[in-house]
Design a protein around this motif. Structure first.
Motif, short mmCIF file in Angstrom:
data_model
loop_
_atom_site.label_atom_id
_atom_site.label_comp_id
_atom_site.label_asym_id
_atom_site.label_seq_id
_atom_site.Cartn_x
_atom_site.Cartn_y
_atom_site.Cartn_z
N ALA A 214 36.78 63.84 -49.79
CA ALA A 214 37.27 64.21 -48.47
C ALA A 214 37.09 65.69 -48.19
O ALA A 214 37.03 66.10 -47.05
N ARG A 215 37.04 66.54 -49.23
CA ARG A 215 36.93 67.99 -48.99
C ARG A 215 35.47 68.34 -48.76
O ARG A 215 34.77 68.86 -49.60
N CYS B 25 34.09 64.66 -41.14
CA CYS B 25 35.03 63.77 -41.83
C CYS B 25 34.25 62.88 -42.78
O CYS B 25 33.07 62.58 -42.54
N CYS C 62 38.08 61.34 -35.75
CA CYS C 62 37.88 62.48 -36.65
C CYS C 62 38.32 63.74 -35.92
O CYS C 62 37.55 64.32 -35.14
N LEU D 15 42.01 70.10 -41.75
CA LEU D 15 42.48 70.20 -43.13
C LEU D 15 42.69 71.66 -43.49
O LEU D 15 41.99 72.55 -42.99
N ALA E 119 40.00 65.43 -40.97
CA ALA E 119 40.38 64.13 -41.52
C ALA E 119 40.59 63.15 -40.36
O ALA E 119 40.72 63.55 -39.20
N TRP E 120 40.58 61.87 -40.69
CA TRP E 120 40.78 60.83 -39.67
C TRP E 120 42.22 60.79 -39.24
O TRP E 120 43.15 61.03 -40.02
N HIS E 121 42.39 60.46 -37.96
CA HIS E 121 43.74 60.28 -37.43
C HIS E 121 43.78 58.98 -36.61
O HIS E 121 43.04 58.83 -35.64
N PRO F 62 45.25 58.49 -40.65
CA PRO F 62 44.45 58.67 -41.86
C PRO F 62 44.03 57.37 -42.53
O PRO F 62 43.04 57.36 -43.27
N ALA G 219 44.41 62.35 -51.82
CA ALA G 219 43.55 63.03 -50.85
C ALA G 219 44.06 62.77 -49.45
O ALA G 219 44.89 61.89 -49.20
N PRO G 220 43.56 63.54 -48.44
CA PRO G 220 44.02 63.34 -47.06
C PRO G 220 43.73 61.96 -46.50
O PRO G 220 44.39 61.55 -45.53
N ASP G 221 42.79 61.20 -47.09
CA ASP G 221 42.54 59.85 -46.58
C ASP G 221 43.57 58.85 -47.08
O ASP G 221 43.52 57.67 -46.74
#
Length: 574
Positions: A4-5, A167, A215, A219, A225-227, A229, A267-269
């Motif tokens: 994700a990064r 993303c 997207c 971050l 990131a997706w919203h 997530p 991770a953010p996902d």
């Protein structure tokens, strides 16, 4: 699982998709930009308009890295032919062979840069517009630039779309499929990196959905990131571990959620796991990368890692002598400087070429001589520099050198010689000679004798001008010559003017010459009258002398007194 990064990695994905308009397009996404290949036969302007309609421009190739991405796109698409790129020369601008881009400019604007990949030199022109295409070159796998008419259609063109970030793929917890719609109108079922603003549509099995994610979530440290997530399409942990990378946790009445093993963080996902970040807080002066069991520091270009492995030290690039004239080291880079009278040139402005200061208007008041690194001001003939007056040119008074046999008058850049009436300029224009009178043989003819009137001649003092312009040649002066002016009412001959270099500045001498002529005539008349008066006075004096002589003769007689006579008979007296 996808990482994700994205700012820490260079993510490149090539997908063959069909655009919203039904055209085939190939896409490469890397960093913060996507490049697309469109197969449509258009001229350069039509291709640029198509890219701009979707929020981009024809693709530039301003650096080796950017050129490599375009080459990868052509290779992945298997495209063998040429394709328009965003480099053009507008009408009215000239090709500059000494510049890296040869005077062309990128459609997206910005600095021209020093990178170029010309397959051959572009046609030199200032009157027609020229546009550049990317063409395969030798050896295979390489590509270069070629210019051509902008209106000639080509079968393909390359676009570039810039974004704030990317993303990763949208995670799914259960079975389903995802379709991505990019901001530039490309729809694809698979993307390893989706640009900011991409809309993801998830259709879950079992008739659930569709669910959407955008997207847009920023971050910390960069990227998006997706919203929401995700993961979307929730299912029991028994199905594909609930879409989790490490652990899937279930609680009564709650949907499954993901967790990570010790030493990792979610991770953010909300599905994948990352090692615990040893770079928070950042122990490095430059960049920090997480490594198994620790971290690794890095430095930006122009810096070198210090021996302690954490600090960054500036590299003095000037020690390698990269500049032709002078080099100034800066933080992380260097700047090449040229000495006065020179201007930067060549790749990276590292070379210097002489600047023609004389090309600028108004540099010198008269003449300008360009020399390497500088220039000199000069004066035209008849002028000279005067100390303390800068570059100003002052008129030279040539009359101080006595270039004329008679009077001399200084003029701007030259002078005039004044010849008396009845004189003609010499053939070389540097002296005066007597003009032949009416009925007189030309000078040098045999048996020619000057006419004699028996009347004294007086030296003529009348002058008329004959312009004698200097041209830088040395002058020789002759002896003054005079002409006797005849007396008796004769009018002096008209003055003769000969100009060696006529110019508009002498048009004002006509009235002056006429004035001189009238004054000369009046002086001649006055001289004649004076001579007549002198002659009359002499004659009167002679007459008086004659009278005095007669009176003196009468005085020489001796007068005797009269004696009385004898009286006659008549008593008369005699």
């Amino acid at each position: 699982m996808a990482i994700a990064r994205l700012p820490l990695l260079l993510v490149v994905v090539v997908v063959a998709v069909r655009g919203s308009g039904g055209e085939d397009a190939e896409v490469v996404c890397a960093g913060t930009a996507c490049y697309s290949l469109h197969r449509a036969k258009l001229g350069w302007s039509g291709a640029q308009e198509s890219c701009r309609h979707n929020g981009g421009n024809l693709a530039p190739a301003g650096s080796p890295a950017e050129a490599e991405r375009l080459r990868e796109l052509l290779a992945a698409a298997g495209w063998p032919g040429p394709a328009w790129i965003g480099l053009s020369l507008s009408r009215g601008r000239c090709v500059l062979p000494q510049e890296p881009l040869r005077g062309f400019a990128w459609a997206a604007g910005g600095e021209p840069g020093n990178y170029s990949a010309w397959l051959s030199e572009p046609a030199v022109t200032c009157l027609s517009s020229r546009c550049v295409s990317l063409r395969p070159a030798e050896p295979p796998g390489t590509a270069g630039w070629a210019d051509g008419p902008c209106r000639a259609p080509l079968p393909a063109f390359l676009c570039k779309f810039s974004f704030r970030g990317m993303c990763g793929p949208l995670p799914l917890a259960g079975p389903g499929r995802v379709s991505y719609t990019t901001p530039f109108g490309v729809r694809s079922p698979r993307l390893a990196a989706a640009p900011f603003g991409t809309l993801a549509e998830a259709v879950c099995e079992g008739g659930k959905g569709p669910a959407f994610a955008l997207c847009k979530g920023p971050l910390e440290g960069g990227g998006f990131a997706w919203h929401p997530p995700g993961p979307l399409c929730p299912a029991a942990c028994a199905h594909r571990n609930g879409g989790c990378q490490h652990r899937c946790l279930e609680a009564p009445g709650e949907p499954p959620r993901c967790a990570c093993r010790p030493g990792y963080v979610l991770a953010p996902d909300m599905a994948s796991c990352l090692p615990e970040d040893a770079c928070r807080p950042n122990p490095c002066q430059g960049t920090c990368r997480t490594r198994p069991g620790g971290f690794e520091c890095g430095c930006e270009a122009g810096y070198a890692l210090a021996p302690d492995g954490r600090r960054c030290l500036d590299v003095d690039e000037c020690l390698a002598g990269p500049c032709q004239h002078e080099c100034r080291n800066t933080a992380g880079s260097f700047v090449c400087l040229c000495r006065p009278g020179y201007r930067p040139a060549g790749p990276g402005d590292r070379h210097c070429r002489d600047e023609d200061e004389c090309a600028r208007p108004g540099v010198c008041p008269q003449l300008c001589l360009n020399v390497p690194g500088s220039f000199h001001c000069a004066c035209r003939p008849g002028y000279q520099h005067q100390p303390g007056s800068g570059d100003a040119c002052l008129d030279v008074d040539e009359c101080l050198r006595n270039p004329c046999p008679g009077p001399c008058r200084n003029l701007p850049g030259g002078f005039e010689c004044l010849c008396p009436p009845g004189f003609l300029p010499e053939e070389d224009g540097r002296g005066c000679r007597a003009a032949p009178t009416a009925g007189e043989e030309p000078a040098g003819a045999p048996d020619s004798t000057p006419p004699s009137t028996g009347i004294p001649r007086t030296t003529g003092a009348l002058r008329t001008t004959a312009l004698l312009r200097t041209t830088g040649a040395p002058w020789t002066t002759g002896p003054p010559q005079t002409l006797g002016i005849p007396v008796g009412g004769a009018t002096p001959p008209a003055p003769t003017a000969v100009r060696s270099a006529p110019g508009p500045e002498h048009s004002a001498d006509g009235p002056r010459l006429l004035l001189y002529y009238i004054l000369g005539s009046l002086v001649a008349i006055l001289l004649v009258l004076a001579f007549a008066l002198v002659l009359l006075a002499c004659r009167r004096r002679a007459a008086k002398r004659e009278k005095r002589t007669a009176k003196s003769a009468a005085d020489n007689y001796c007068w005797v007194p009269e004696q009385p006579e004898s009286r006659g008979a008549g008593g008369e007296r005699r």
